[in-house]
Design a protein around this motif. Structure first.
Motif, PDB file in Angstrom:
ATOM      1  N   PHE A 154      -7.284   4.626  10.736  1.00  0.00           N
ATOM      2  CA  PHE A 154      -6.923   5.266  10.021  1.00  0.00           C
ATOM      3  C   PHE A 154      -6.711   5.031   8.460  1.00  0.00           C
ATOM      4  O   PHE A 154      -6.549   4.897   7.505  1.00  0.00           O
ATOM      5  CB  PHE A 154      -5.389   6.407  10.705  1.00  0.00           C
ATOM      6  CG  PHE A 154      -6.257   7.455  11.566  1.00  0.00           C
ATOM      7  CD1 PHE A 154      -7.060   8.096  11.325  1.00  0.00           C
ATOM      8  CD2 PHE A 154      -5.495   7.218  13.179  1.00  0.00           C
ATOM      9  CE1 PHE A 154      -7.175   9.801  12.270  1.00  0.00           C
ATOM     10  CE2 PHE A 154      -5.716   8.636  13.402  1.00  0.00           C
ATOM     11  CZ  PHE A 154      -5.914   9.437  13.753  1.00  0.00           C
ATOM     12  N   THR A 155      -6.823   3.576   8.883  1.00  0.00           N
ATOM     13  CA  THR A 155      -5.953   2.946   7.281  1.00  0.00           C
ATOM     14  C   THR A 155      -7.349   2.468   6.798  1.00  0.00           C
ATOM     15  O   THR A 155      -7.243   3.040   5.764  1.00  0.00           O
ATOM     16  CB  THR A 155      -5.513   1.285   7.895  1.00  0.00           C
ATOM     17  OG1 THR A 155      -4.302   1.174   8.575  1.00  0.00           O
ATOM     18  CG2 THR A 155      -5.671   1.188   6.735  1.00  0.00           C
ATOM     19  N   ALA A 156      -8.312   2.195   7.474  1.00  0.00           N
ATOM     20  CA  ALA A 156      -9.792   2.070   7.286  1.00  0.00           C
ATOM     21  C   ALA A 156      -9.963   3.622   6.341  1.00  0.00           C
ATOM     22  O   ALA A 156     -10.722   3.623   5.330  1.00  0.00           O
ATOM     23  CB  ALA A 156     -10.941   1.619   7.856  1.00  0.00           C
ATOM     24  N   LEU A 157      -9.766   4.867   7.232  1.00  0.00           N
ATOM     25  CA  LEU A 157     -10.847   5.823   6.677  1.00  0.00           C
ATOM     26  C   LEU A 157      -9.519   6.629   4.944  1.00  0.00           C
ATOM     27  O   LEU A 157      -9.505   6.276   4.174  1.00  0.00           O
ATOM     28  CB  LEU A 157      -9.825   7.452   7.517  1.00  0.00           C
ATOM     29  CG  LEU A 157     -11.069   7.061   9.175  1.00  0.00           C
ATOM     30  CD1 LEU A 157     -10.052   8.347   9.224  1.00  0.00           C
ATOM     31  CD2 LEU A 157     -12.518   7.417   8.153  1.00  0.00           C
ATOM     32  N   ALA A 158      -7.923   6.158   5.303  1.00  0.00           N
ATOM     33  CA  ALA A 158      -6.529   6.271   4.713  1.00  0.00           C
ATOM     34  C   ALA A 158      -7.351   5.127   2.832  1.00  0.00           C
ATOM     35  O   ALA A 158      -7.170   5.817   1.749  1.00  0.00           O
ATOM     36  CB  ALA A 158      -5.826   5.898   4.617  1.00  0.00           C
ATOM     37  N   LEU A 159      -7.816   3.917   3.027  1.00  0.00           N
ATOM     38  CA  LEU A 159      -8.290   3.166   2.044  1.00  0.00           C
ATOM     39  C   LEU A 159      -8.956   3.412   1.774  1.00  0.00           C
ATOM     40  O   LEU A 159      -9.701   3.488   0.095  1.00  0.00           O
ATOM     41  CB  LEU A 159      -7.870   1.801   2.697  1.00  0.00           C
ATOM     42  CG  LEU A 159      -7.147   1.301   2.665  1.00  0.00           C
ATOM     43  CD1 LEU A 159      -7.076   0.023   3.396  1.00  0.00           C
ATOM     44  CD2 LEU A 159      -6.348   0.407   1.373  1.00  0.00           C
ATOM     45  N   ALA A 160     -10.314   4.272   2.361  1.00  0.00           N
ATOM     46  CA  ALA A 160     -11.994   4.400   1.598  1.00  0.00           C
ATOM     47  C   ALA A 160     -11.536   5.617   0.656  1.00  0.00           C
ATOM     48  O   ALA A 160     -12.148   6.360   0.062  1.00  0.00           O
ATOM     49  CB  ALA A 160     -12.912   4.520   2.931  1.00  0.00           C
ATOM     50  N   LEU A 161     -10.620   6.676   0.851  1.00  0.00           N
ATOM     51  CA  LEU A 161     -10.312   7.973   0.219  1.00  0.00           C
ATOM     52  C   LEU A 161      -8.886   8.286  -0.789  1.00  0.00           C
ATOM     53  O   LEU A 161      -8.735   9.223  -1.709  1.00  0.00           O
ATOM     54  CB  LEU A 161     -10.165   9.184   1.600  1.00  0.00           C
ATOM     55  CG  LEU A 161     -10.683   8.933   2.854  1.00  0.00           C
ATOM     56  CD1 LEU A 161     -10.645   9.869   3.653  1.00  0.00           C
ATOM     57  CD2 LEU A 161     -11.932   9.351   1.760  1.00  0.00           C
ATOM     58  N   GLY A 162      -8.623   6.798  -0.800  1.00  0.00           N
ATOM     59  CA  GLY A 162      -7.628   6.749  -1.810  1.00  0.00           C
ATOM     60  C   GLY A 162      -6.532   6.944  -1.246  1.00  0.00           C
ATOM     61  O   GLY A 162      -5.705   7.384  -2.372  1.00  0.00           O
ATOM     62  N   ALA A 163      -5.987   7.743  -0.645  1.00  0.00           N
ATOM     63  CA  ALA A 163      -4.967   8.114   0.171  1.00  0.00           C
ATOM     64  C   ALA A 163      -3.860   7.490   1.254  1.00  0.00           C
ATOM     65  O   ALA A 163      -3.332   7.314   2.164  1.00  0.00           O
ATOM     66  CB  ALA A 163      -5.027   9.520   0.930  1.00  0.00           C
ATOM     67  N   ALA A 164      -3.718   6.286   1.111  1.00  0.00           N
ATOM     68  CA  ALA A 164      -2.927   4.847   1.719  1.00  0.00           C
ATOM     69  C   ALA A 164      -1.269   4.912   0.852  1.00  0.00           C
ATOM     70  O   ALA A 164      -0.632   4.525   1.757  1.00  0.00           O
ATOM     71  CB  ALA A 164      -3.353   3.434   1.955  1.00  0.00           C
ATOM     72  N   ALA A 165      -1.441   5.348  -0.220  1.00  0.00           N
ATOM     73  CA  ALA A 165      -0.083   5.235  -0.540  1.00  0.00           C
ATOM     74  C   ALA A 165       0.715   5.917   0.318  1.00  0.00           C
ATOM     75  O   ALA A 165       0.077   7.222  -0.308  1.00  0.00           O
ATOM     76  CB  ALA A 165      -0.324   5.285  -2.041  1.00  0.00           C
ATOM     77  N   PRO A 166       1.858   5.698   0.094  1.00  0.00           N
ATOM     78  CA  PRO A 166       2.936   7.313   1.074  1.00  0.00           C
ATOM     79  C   PRO A 166       3.400   7.566   0.064  1.00  0.00           C
ATOM     80  O   PRO A 166       3.844   6.913  -0.784  1.00  0.00           O
ATOM     81  CB  PRO A 166       3.312   6.527   1.515  1.00  0.00           C
ATOM     82  CG  PRO A 166       3.601   4.879   1.306  1.00  0.00           C
ATOM     83  CD  PRO A 166       2.377   4.601   0.608  1.00  0.00           C
ATOM     84  N   PRO A 167       3.983   8.753  -0.200  1.00  0.00           N
ATOM     85  CA  PRO A 167       4.791   9.900  -1.022  1.00  0.00           C
ATOM     86  C   PRO A 167       6.501   9.115  -0.721  1.00  0.00           C
ATOM     87  O   PRO A 167       6.937   8.278  -0.102  1.00  0.00           O
ATOM     88  CB  PRO A 167       4.181  11.241  -1.031  1.00  0.00           C
ATOM     89  CG  PRO A 167       3.822  10.749   0.684  1.00  0.00           C
ATOM     90  CD  PRO A 167       3.238   9.724   0.618  1.00  0.00           C
ATOM     91  N   ALA A 168       7.013   9.265  -1.774  1.00  0.00           N
ATOM     92  CA  ALA A 168       8.123   8.982  -1.848  1.00  0.00           C
ATOM     93  C   ALA A 168       8.977   9.037  -1.446  1.00  0.00           C
ATOM     94  O   ALA A 168      10.460   9.591  -1.306  1.00  0.00           O
ATOM     95  CB  ALA A 168       8.907   9.054  -3.597  1.00  0.00           C
ATOM     96  N   GLU A 169       8.494  11.309  -1.144  1.00  0.00           N
ATOM     97  CA  GLU A 169       9.349  12.252  -0.609  1.00  0.00           C
ATOM     98  C   GLU A 169       9.672  11.976   0.228  1.00  0.00           C
ATOM     99  O   GLU A 169       9.333  10.522   1.316  1.00  0.00           O
ATOM    100  CB  GLU A 169       9.416  13.642  -0.668  1.00  0.00           C
ATOM    101  CG  GLU A 169       8.903  14.143  -1.477  1.00  0.00           C
ATOM    102  CD  GLU A 169       7.221  13.735  -2.114  1.00  0.00           C
ATOM    103  OE1 GLU A 169       6.332  12.630  -2.058  1.00  0.00           O
ATOM    104  OE2 GLU A 169       6.723  14.035  -3.373  1.00  0.00           O
ATOM    105  N   ALA A 170      11.811  12.380   0.849  1.00  0.00           N
ATOM    106  CA  ALA A 170      12.246  11.791   2.317  1.00  0.00           C
ATOM    107  C   ALA A 170      11.874  12.337   3.065  1.00  0.00           C
ATOM    108  O   ALA A 170      11.837  12.133   4.775  1.00  0.00           O
ATOM    109  CB  ALA A 170      14.031  11.987   1.657  1.00  0.00           C
TER     110      ALA A 170
END
Length: 307
Positions: A191-207
């Protein structure tokens, strides 16, 4: 099978569908899944490095567990989260998941020698009827999901079934703690590889995002998956998969309590049918040692008997 252990499994596994809905409101599926598995993978790998539980684990057994983890966690969860993100309700996703016992029951005989009795087939049919009743109204109401989205969780269900049978045919079996460590580490990498490939690795700031991640780490990851492999070791394929019949009605209960989703007579009827299915399947099981063997035991048996 211990009743309390089974109840804990049903509650923690079904909590995963609710956690997926919690996370879907604040981030993409791959982002949620990446951060769901990074923390437990780090904890479990650190624990493994400090213990002697890995002694004797061969490269072949480790590779098998990597494949099982990729199927049972990475493949299964990605389809569940993606389906919910597409608009398929958590109840309908749980219903599709609820067909797993029928698939597993049909394959347990030819693949593992764990044949399902007529009484158990009756229980499986009863359980399927229960989950259909629970989610029929939800499915009929219609959603914004495209028609093909309903096939996505079905693929995930097949991935989990495949992982279950691959684990049962393994020799020797690893402990549930070791298996969970390898599976979580595998999912963290995938999932880290997928998130990095899709540019979606950064988590949102919402609690709310971190609340969903905490929910998913504690309940379905450590609770649901850990108990799944533990009960599988103790009770076999048919028994652990029969508990899946309870996921749809229990998920509906979660939804009613947390999101105000409707809860009526259909849910009560479906839950009763699911409970009855579990009782019927357990009572219809063959006595221990009565023709139920693991496939990996067969060569040794033939060697002893000369057949």
């Amino acid at each position: 099978m211990n009743v309390l252990l089974s109840a804990a499994f049903v509650v923690t596994w079904s909590s995963g569908f609710i956690g997926a809905k919690l996370g879907a409101g604040s981030a993409d599926a791959v982002t949620v899944l990446m951060w769901r598995f990074l923390p437990p993978a780090a904890v479990l790998v650190a624990w493994a490095a400090a213990t002697a539980s890995w002694r004797g684990l061969t490269a072949r057994a480790l590779g098998r567990q990597v494949v099982i983890g990729a199927l049972s966690q990475s493949g299964y969860l990605l389809t569940v989260y993606y389906a919910i993100q597409l608009g398929v309700s958590s109840g309908t996703t749980a219903l599709i998941d609820g067909t797993q016992p029928l698939v597993a029951g049909a394959l347990a005989g030819p693949l593992l020698g764990q044949y399902v009795s007529r009484t158990q087939w009756l229980g499986l049919a009863l359980g399927l009827g229960g989950v259909v009743v629970v989610t029929a109204a939800d499915a009929a109401a219609g959603t914004d999901a495209p028609w093909w989205a309903y096939g996505v969780p079905f693929l995930g269900m097949l991935a989990l079934v495949a992982a279950t049978f691959l684990d049962r045919r393994g020799c020797p079996a690893v402990t549930p703690r070791v298996a969970l460590t390898v599976h979580c580490a595998t999912s963290a990498v995938v999932f880290t590889a997928l998130a990095l490939a899709l540019g979606a690795a950064a988590p949102p700031a919402e609690a709310s995002f971190w609340a969903a991640v905490g929910w998913l780490v504690v309940l379905p990851t450590f609770g649901g998956y850990g108990l799944y492999w533990l009960i599988l070791r103790r009770g076999g394929v048919t028994r652990v998969n029969t508990l899946m019949f309870l996921m749809a009605p229990v998920t509906t209960l979660w939804g009613a309590a947390m999101f105000g989703e409707p809860f009526g007579a259909q849910t009560v009827l479906g839950l009763a049918a699911g409970l009855a299915a579990v009782v019927v399947v357990h009572r219809g099981a063959a006595p221990a040692g009565a023709g139920v063997t693991r496939a990996s035991d067969r060569p040794a048996r033939r060697a002893r008997t000369g057949r």
